[in-house]
Write a protein that holds these residues in place. Structure first.
Motif, PDB file in Angstrom:
ATOM      1  N   ASN A  88      -2.176 -45.966  14.279  1.00  0.00           N
ATOM      2  CA  ASN A  88      -3.375 -46.786  14.414  1.00  0.00           C
ATOM      3  C   ASN A  88      -3.146 -48.041  15.230  1.00  0.00           C
ATOM      4  OD1 ASN A  88      -5.711 -45.526  12.848  1.00  0.00           O
ATOM      5  ND2 ASN A  88      -3.937 -45.190  11.550  1.00  0.00           N
ATOM      6  N   ILE A 122      -3.620 -46.813  18.600  1.00  0.00           N
ATOM      7  CA  ILE A 122      -5.044 -46.633  18.900  1.00  0.00           C
ATOM      8  C   ILE A 122      -5.671 -47.976  19.286  1.00  0.00           C
ATOM      9  CG2 ILE A 122      -7.296 -46.102  17.892  1.00  0.00           C
ATOM     10  CD1 ILE A 122      -5.996 -43.829  16.393  1.00  0.00           C
ATOM     11  N   ILE A 123      -5.316 -49.034  18.556  1.00  0.00           N
ATOM     12  CA  ILE A 123      -5.888 -50.335  18.873  1.00  0.00           C
ATOM     13  C   ILE A 123      -5.400 -50.814  20.247  1.00  0.00           C
ATOM     14  CG2 ILE A 123      -5.911 -52.779  18.197  1.00  0.00           C
ATOM     15  CD1 ILE A 123      -5.986 -51.889  15.315  1.00  0.00           C
ATOM     16  N   ALA A 161      -7.988 -44.362  21.591  1.00  0.00           N
ATOM     17  CA  ALA A 161      -7.689 -43.086  20.942  1.00  0.00           C
ATOM     18  C   ALA A 161      -7.603 -41.951  21.944  1.00  0.00           C
ATOM     19  CB  ALA A 161      -8.767 -42.764  19.913  1.00  0.00           C
ATOM     20  N   SER A 162      -7.991 -42.207  23.183  1.00  0.00           N
ATOM     21  CA  SER A 162      -8.087 -41.091  24.105  1.00  0.00           C
ATOM     22  C   SER A 162      -6.713 -40.748  24.673  1.00  0.00           C
ATOM     23  CB  SER A 162      -9.091 -41.408  25.194  1.00  0.00           C
ATOM     24  OG  SER A 162      -8.447 -41.682  26.387  1.00  0.00           O
ATOM     25  N   PHE A 163      -6.683 -39.699  25.450  1.00  0.00           N
ATOM     26  CA  PHE A 163      -5.384 -39.149  25.836  1.00  0.00           C
ATOM     27  C   PHE A 163      -4.871 -39.834  27.095  1.00  0.00           C
ATOM     28  CE2 PHE A 163      -5.900 -36.571  29.496  1.00  0.00           C
ATOM     29  CZ  PHE A 163      -4.883 -35.640  29.604  1.00  0.00           C
ATOM     30  N   SER A 197      -1.839 -39.663  30.285  1.00  0.00           N
ATOM     31  CA  SER A 197      -0.799 -38.834  30.870  1.00  0.00           C
ATOM     32  C   SER A 197      -0.360 -39.470  32.182  1.00  0.00           C
ATOM     33  CB  SER A 197      -1.287 -37.404  31.105  1.00  0.00           C
ATOM     34  OG  SER A 197      -2.030 -37.356  32.287  1.00  0.00           O
ATOM     35  N   THR A 229       1.634 -32.258  29.184  1.00  0.00           N
ATOM     36  CA  THR A 229       0.449 -31.985  28.356  1.00  0.00           C
ATOM     37  C   THR A 229      -0.370 -33.240  28.088  1.00  0.00           C
ATOM     38  OG1 THR A 229       1.674 -32.356  26.320  1.00  0.00           O
ATOM     39  CG2 THR A 229       1.592 -30.120  27.123  1.00  0.00           C
ATOM     40  N   THR A 256      -1.542 -38.129  22.853  1.00  0.00           N
ATOM     41  CA  THR A 256      -2.557 -38.844  22.088  1.00  0.00           C
ATOM     42  C   THR A 256      -1.848 -39.566  20.957  1.00  0.00           C
ATOM     43  OG1 THR A 256      -2.912 -36.979  20.620  1.00  0.00           O
ATOM     44  CG2 THR A 256      -4.353 -37.116  22.528  1.00  0.00           C
TER      45      THR A 256
END
Lengths: 290, 296, 372
Positions: free
Chosen positions: A109, A112-113, A117-119, A121, A212, A215
């Motif tokens: 988390n 995420i902050i 939250a997105s991926f 690469s 790949t 996340t």
């Protein structure tokens, strides 16, 4: 034709899984810590690599080295600041597991902050495949992961068989008192185990970040694969974990050959169950220890 | 306002049942399962399907779901219980993943990721539970019944056997206890009690889809009993209360960025799990003899 | 005061502020139940930005006699938090209208809206089962079946594609795309050469890529959404799927626009001419850029429209001196039926869906362009 391509894809995937699993098996085998946060190490290495290489535009080798080092520091600090105080009170397997899980949730988390939250690469031409004949395609990074896995296994075998620390690490899981009797410090050894185990997951994290994408929640799957591979291979056996990872990767890829593509995910766990039912000690496990 | 609180209380009661039933195996039998959400889900789907095709009566849906969960748990636990400790955790983790795959892939029955919509309002003795107040009353009654059942069970000789196995499996076996049978029964009872929560959930939310039964849900239930205290009667209920009230409370701290609220909640759960494990592994109202509970 | 005392006092003060402020009743409130956390966070922001801008405009225009406020709740993109959030919006705040998104969440909250007579408006989800969520559920975004019907003829006639394959997520959206393709591809002289399902939990797509390459398609339809879709497109391309991609409006995704592998993809969407001189659209585009510093997307526009039409219905009720309730707003939306909105005329069907003209777009480096 399709079968061959899936076999090649499965080998690359299996190499990545093997790299994830060996680090986990190393830590679990020698310290008996159910290191759920192994997946967190993977995610931290991946995100740091992404941040340094893609956002700060550091050269890839510097970014990769720094990220791997951060992973090692994370593993060692967890051992020192979290696992050790718990184990001091003779914390059971589950106490350790819950704490480790808690750290995974916190780290996920925080990422995420920080990153969303997105991926993410890293785009590099190295992930594009090229034809190696007969319509079979492979990417440079795919080849690299197979090569890296092979080299690391050779290195690990040498390390565990020929060096004092390696031999002591193997002994630690069997009999900590014996290690103490030989004048070695089990605490220090456990730090080594965490350092090496965390380092081992770095190549998989770096490659996967490019191939790949990553996340914040990717760690759970890494741990699941690691645990599954360790069980298939037999708890405590590094060779077994590596082979287990390879089997899982191959199975996931080859499942698509005849089955609907929807089931490829579940295949890994069906194999895991088959092992738990039929051969809980795994391929190389010591039956008596189960 | 009243409706909001009633809804929250219903969810807390459902979670209390879930946590209590999980506590029965973790706290009293030392069986650590990460597949609780799988059984919760099986029960919810069962409840939803019965409601849509057979009857909306809770008195039919709950017993059927309990039976199905208990039988399915046998199929899985019998072989898995041959192994110990960490293996069962991993087996249950794998089971949780497979259950999610089945929920989302078996489209003809579960509706796939789209789920099952329009579950009708529950009835009991022909009385419709349309109002939130009546639903809450039934949920609270179920919570009380389940809690009492667990309270009574752990005081029987069966309960004593469980604790004996938890504290020392080898010694229990040496004393002639049938360890495998006792454990299997415990898992079956736990799954059956968990089914009560699943059915109530399906009727209350009137929508069932796989996203509610992921590994995250399993972990949340585990967090409830760990925070509240394993092996205690009211610990799981306290845990359920805290886990549900925390997000509601956080939304009133208006200085926090709302976009990060959910992440902050998770960070708080995670940190609480870590700190509790280091300083108070028995949970907030756990027993004092920590080492006795947790060492193998 | 002890720490605990202070915390209690702060909580109490916050609670009082939330419930007892007299300002509450002096405003018009509507709720927004959007994914502000979780994997769909980015979309939650797109949706919310559009809605907030509409509120700014409504207040600037003094369209209503009281200030207009949007209360945001986080759905986390999941049914259970969404139900809790919906209950809070509907039962605590007593909002007459709630904006929502995504099929799972919409399905979970629609029954509450129907029971409590609260208008629920979706501007983001396009799965066709969103058309059947009861009399209080509205969609301001055309659903995916309309999109595929507009897209397939373009692929066949303009691009001369013959062989199409589909990679789809196993949910109502993915299956709707599959079914529409099955029906519409042969009608337009195309052959559906392969259909490959992707489990929603999967992140490893190399094996699927191998199967796609095996059927040698001219074009590959990708029926997915969000971050996994971006990963899917990247991995398919990396693993040697060289055919162009095509999709529904889910391809209008900021992450995907930044992905070189997706360049050249063709996708359908509702018609949206950002350079239009229509005053509503022009104002929206200009102010959006001013407020958020970037170009608007369809999603921004849809949620802007959702709020915009709600306020119009409210204004009309004010004029008729009728109370602002969910029930009245619903009836008013259907009675007015046709609204001037961003992108042109928007017309509600009796089942709460909208019909809008479609356009075909292509992803180009760093953005998209309209093809027809």
């Amino acid at each position: 034709m399709l079968f061959l391509q899936l076999l090649v894809d499965g080998l690359q995937l299996g190499a990545l899984y093997a790299l994830m699993a060996v680090g986990f098996a190393m830590i679990f085998g020698s310290t008996r810590v159910f290191h759920y946060a192994h997946g967190t190490t993977y995610v931290i290495v991946g995100y740091l690599f992404y941040y340094l290489a893609e956002r700060l535009h550091l050269p890839w080798w510097a970014a990769g080295a720094a990220a791997a080092a951060a992973g090692v520091v994370f593993g060692v600090l967890l051992d020192r600041w979290m696992y050790r105080p718990i184990q001091r009170d003779e914390g059971s397997f589950f106490t350790v597991f819950v704490a480790s899980f808690g750290i995974a949730v916190v780290a996920e988390n925080v990422i995420i902050i920080l990153f969303g939250a997105s991926f993410v690469s890293i785009s590099t031409p190295l992930t594009r495949v090229s034809d190696i004949g007969g319509g079979i395609v492979v990417s440079y990074l795919g080849m690299f992961s197979v090569l890296a896995a092979a080299l690391l296994f050779v290195f690990l075998n040498w390390f565990l068989d020929r060096t004092d620390v390696g031999v002591a690490l193997r002994a630690l899981s069997e009999n900590p008192d014996l290690v103490r009797g030989f004048g070695l410090n089990p605490r220090k050894l456990s730090q080594y185990a965490f350092a090496i185990g965390s380092l081992l997951v770095a190549p998989a994290a770096l490659v996967a970040t490019c191939v790949t994408g990553l996340t914040p929640t990717a760690g759970h799957r890494v741990v699941l694969i690691s645990i599954a591979a360790s069980i298939i291979g037999g708890i405590g056996s590094l060779r077994g974990a590596g082979l287990g990872g390879l089997i899982l990767g191959l199975a996931e890829s080859l499942a698509v050959w005849k089955l609907s593509t929807g089931w490829s995910e579940a295949v890994a766990f069906i194999i895991l169950f088959a092992f738990i039912l039929a051969r809980p000690s795994g391929l190389f496990g010591n039956r008596a220890r189960v | 306002m009243v409706g909001y609180i009633l809804n929250l209380l219903i969810l807390i009661s459902i979670s209390g049942i879930l946590a209590g039933s999980l506590n029965f195996i973790i706290g009293y039998a030392g069986i650590y399962s990460l597949a609780h959400a799988a059984f919760f889900g099986i029960a919810a789907y069962t409840g939803a399907l019965i409601a849509l095709h057979v009857s909306t009566s809770l008195l039919i849906a709950i017993p059927v779901a309990m039976a199905i969960c208990a039988i399915l748990s046998l199929v899985i636990s019998l072989p898995s219980l041959r192994v110990r400790g960490e293996y069962f955790v991993v087996a249950s983790l794998g089971l949780q993943m497979i259950a999610f795959t089945v929920f989302s892939e078996w489209t003809s029955v579960t509706g796939g990721l789209g789920g099952i919509t329009g579950v009708p309002v529950a009835t009991i003795f022909g009385f419709s539970l349309r109002s939130l107040g009546s639903m809450l009353a039934v949920s609270l009654a179920c919570l009380a019944l389940v809690t009492f059942a667990i309270f009574a069970l752990v005081r029987t000789s069966f309960g004593r056997n469980l604790r004996a196995i938890r504290d020392n499996e080898v010694a229990a076996a040496a004393f002639g206890k049938n360890v495998a049978l006792t454990k299997t029964l415990a898992v079956a009872i736990s799954s059956a009690l968990c089914a009560v929560a699943g059915v109530l959930y399906a009727f209350h939310v009137s929508f069932v889809n796989p996203e509610s039964f992921t590994i995250d849900a399993s972990v949340l239930v585990m967090a409830m009993i760990i925070i509240g205290g394993t092996g205690t009667v009211f610990g799981p209920i306290l845990g359920a209360l805290i886990i549900h009230l925390l997000p509601a409370g956080l939304t009133y701290l208006t200085f926090l960025p709302s976009r990060d609220l959910a992440s902050l909640q998770q960070i708080i759960y995670g940190a609480a799990m870590v700190l509790l494990m280091i300083y108070r592994p028995s949970g907030l109202i756990g027993r004092a003899n920590v080492k006795d509970t947790w060492s193998k | 005061m002890s720490l605990r005392g202070r915390m209690t006092a702060a909580l109490f003060a916050a609670a009082v502020a939330a419930f007892a402020t007299p300002a509450w009743a002096q405003n018009y409130h509507i709720g927004a139940l959007l994914p502000n956390s979780g994997p769909m966070t980015q979309f939650g922001q797109l949706f919310g930005n559009g809605a907030d801008l509409a509120a700014d405009h409504i207040n600037a225009d003094k369209m209503l006699s009281k200030p207009f406020v949007i209360d945001h709740e986080d759905s986390q993109g999941q049914p259970q938090p969404a139900v809790t959030g919906m209950n809070k919006l509907v039962r605590v705040n007593e909002e007459p209208v709630v904006l929502t998104a995504q099929s799972g969440v919409s399905k979970a909250v629609a029954p509450i809206g129907e029971r409590e007579h609260v208008v629920t408006i979706n501007g983001g989800g396009v799965a066709p089962d969103l058309a059947k969520l009861g009399p209080y559920f509205f969609n301001v975004i055309p659903l995916v079946n309309y999109e595929v019907r507009a897209l397939v003829p373009y692929l066949a006639k303009e691009k001369k594609f013959k062989r199409i394959a589909i990679v789809y997520v196993e949910d109502p959206l993915g299956e709707a795309c599959l079914n529409e393709l099955k029906e519409n591809a042969p009608k337009n002289g195309m052959e559906l050469v392969g259909a490959f399902s992707v489990p929603s939990t999967s992140r490893q797509f190399a094996p699927i890529a191998a199967k796609v390459r095996e059927v040698k398609p001219d074009v590959v339809f990708v029926a997915y959404y969000g971050q996994t879709m971006v990963a899917l497109v990247k991995q398919l391309r990396d693993a040697g799927v060289d055919a162009p991609f095509t999709s529904y409006s889910g391809f209008d995704d900021p992450d995907l626009k930044a992905l070189p592998a997706a360049e050249g993809s063709i996708y359908s969407s509702q018609k949206m001419d950002w350079a239009s001189t229509d005053p509503i659209t022009a104002r929206f585009v200009a102010d959006f850029k001013k407020k958020y510093g970037k170009d608007p997307t369809f999603y921004n526009a849809n949620y802007y429209n959702a709020v915009w039409v709600t306020a119009q219905a409210m204004a009309s009720l004010e004029k008729k001196k009728q109370p602002i309730t969910g029930e009245n707003i619903r009836n008013e939306l259907l009675a007015i039926k046709t609204f001037a909105a961003v992108g042109g005329k928007m017309e509600f069907q009796p089942d709460g869906t909208v019909s809008m003209p479609m356009q075909i777009n292509e992803l180009i480096k760093g953005g998209s362009k309209v093809l027809n």
